[in-house]
Design a protein around this motif. Structure first.
Motif, PDB file in Angstrom:
ATOM      1  N   THR A  25     -15.707  27.359   4.583  1.00  0.00           N
ATOM      2  CA  THR A  25     -16.427  25.970   5.778  1.00  0.00           C
ATOM      3  C   THR A  25     -17.101  25.628   5.307  1.00  0.00           C
ATOM      4  O   THR A  25     -17.864  24.428   5.926  1.00  0.00           O
ATOM      5  CB  THR A  25     -16.641  27.373   6.394  1.00  0.00           C
ATOM      6  OG1 THR A  25     -17.919  28.166   5.969  1.00  0.00           O
ATOM      7  CG2 THR A  25     -16.692  28.351   7.188  1.00  0.00           C
ATOM      8  N   ARG A  26     -17.656  25.434   4.104  1.00  0.00           N
ATOM      9  CA  ARG A  26     -18.595  24.468   3.308  1.00  0.00           C
ATOM     10  C   ARG A  26     -18.205  24.123   1.909  1.00  0.00           C
ATOM     11  O   ARG A  26     -17.107  25.235   0.922  1.00  0.00           O
ATOM     12  CB  ARG A  26     -19.660  24.867   3.053  1.00  0.00           C
ATOM     13  CG  ARG A  26     -20.992  25.291   3.795  1.00  0.00           C
ATOM     14  CD  ARG A  26     -21.650  24.123   4.491  1.00  0.00           C
ATOM     15  NE  ARG A  26     -22.441  24.929   5.400  1.00  0.00           N
ATOM     16  CZ  ARG A  26     -21.974  24.323   6.416  1.00  0.00           C
ATOM     17  NH1 ARG A  26     -21.480  23.625   6.926  1.00  0.00           N
ATOM     18  NH2 ARG A  26     -23.277  24.946   7.221  1.00  0.00           N
ATOM     19  N   ASP A  27     -18.157  22.759   1.118  1.00  0.00           N
ATOM     20  CA  ASP A  27     -17.590  22.230  -0.358  1.00  0.00           C
ATOM     21  C   ASP A  27     -17.963  23.278  -1.153  1.00  0.00           C
ATOM     22  O   ASP A  27     -18.986  22.221  -1.567  1.00  0.00           O
ATOM     23  CB  ASP A  27     -16.965  21.436   0.013  1.00  0.00           C
ATOM     24  CG  ASP A  27     -15.894  20.702  -1.449  1.00  0.00           C
ATOM     25  OD1 ASP A  27     -15.708  21.708  -1.491  1.00  0.00           O
ATOM     26  OD2 ASP A  27     -15.758  19.741  -1.850  1.00  0.00           O
ATOM     27  N   TYR A  28     -18.086  24.678  -1.695  1.00  0.00           N
ATOM     28  CA  TYR A  28     -19.033  24.134  -2.267  1.00  0.00           C
ATOM     29  C   TYR A  28     -18.805  24.310  -4.112  1.00  0.00           C
ATOM     30  O   TYR A  28     -19.042  24.688  -5.857  1.00  0.00           O
ATOM     31  CB  TYR A  28     -19.187  25.901  -2.988  1.00  0.00           C
ATOM     32  CG  TYR A  28     -19.287  26.917  -1.640  1.00  0.00           C
ATOM     33  CD1 TYR A  28     -21.310  26.376  -0.921  1.00  0.00           C
ATOM     34  CD2 TYR A  28     -19.078  27.512  -0.160  1.00  0.00           C
ATOM     35  CE1 TYR A  28     -22.403  26.758  -0.426  1.00  0.00           C
ATOM     36  CE2 TYR A  28     -20.011  27.657   0.783  1.00  0.00           C
ATOM     37  CZ  TYR A  28     -21.379  28.187   0.932  1.00  0.00           C
ATOM     38  OH  TYR A  28     -21.990  28.006   1.794  1.00  0.00           O
ATOM     39  N   GLU A  29     -17.173  23.946  -4.424  1.00  0.00           N
ATOM     40  CA  GLU A  29     -16.610  23.872  -5.345  1.00  0.00           C
ATOM     41  C   GLU A  29     -16.800  22.585  -5.921  1.00  0.00           C
ATOM     42  O   GLU A  29     -16.591  21.812  -5.228  1.00  0.00           O
ATOM     43  CB  GLU A  29     -14.836  23.930  -4.956  1.00  0.00           C
ATOM     44  CG  GLU A  29     -15.065  25.305  -4.617  1.00  0.00           C
ATOM     45  CD  GLU A  29     -14.747  26.266  -5.053  1.00  0.00           C
ATOM     46  OE1 GLU A  29     -14.994  26.242  -6.510  1.00  0.00           O
ATOM     47  OE2 GLU A  29     -15.185  27.620  -4.352  1.00  0.00           O
TER      48      GLU A  29
END
Length: 52
Positions: A25-29
């Protein structure tokens, strides 16, 4: 050739399936390779669940 509305429905359905994955859901990478791997793993698990 697939009509535009049908294609749009397929894309929206896929995004909704991926929306259930908290990590996507979020772009943590930091690297796009990691993000792509997580998307592939999620789609693989979804496909395997549908086959079972």
């Amino acid at each position: 050739m697939v009509p535009t509305e049908e294609r749009r429905w397929i894309v929206e359905r896929t995004f909704s399936w991926l929306g259930g994955w908290r990590r996507l859901t979020r772009d943590y990478e930091r690297k796009t390779d990691s993000s792509e791997t997580m998307v592939r793993a999620a789609l693989l698990k979804i496909a395997l669940n549908r086959l079972a």
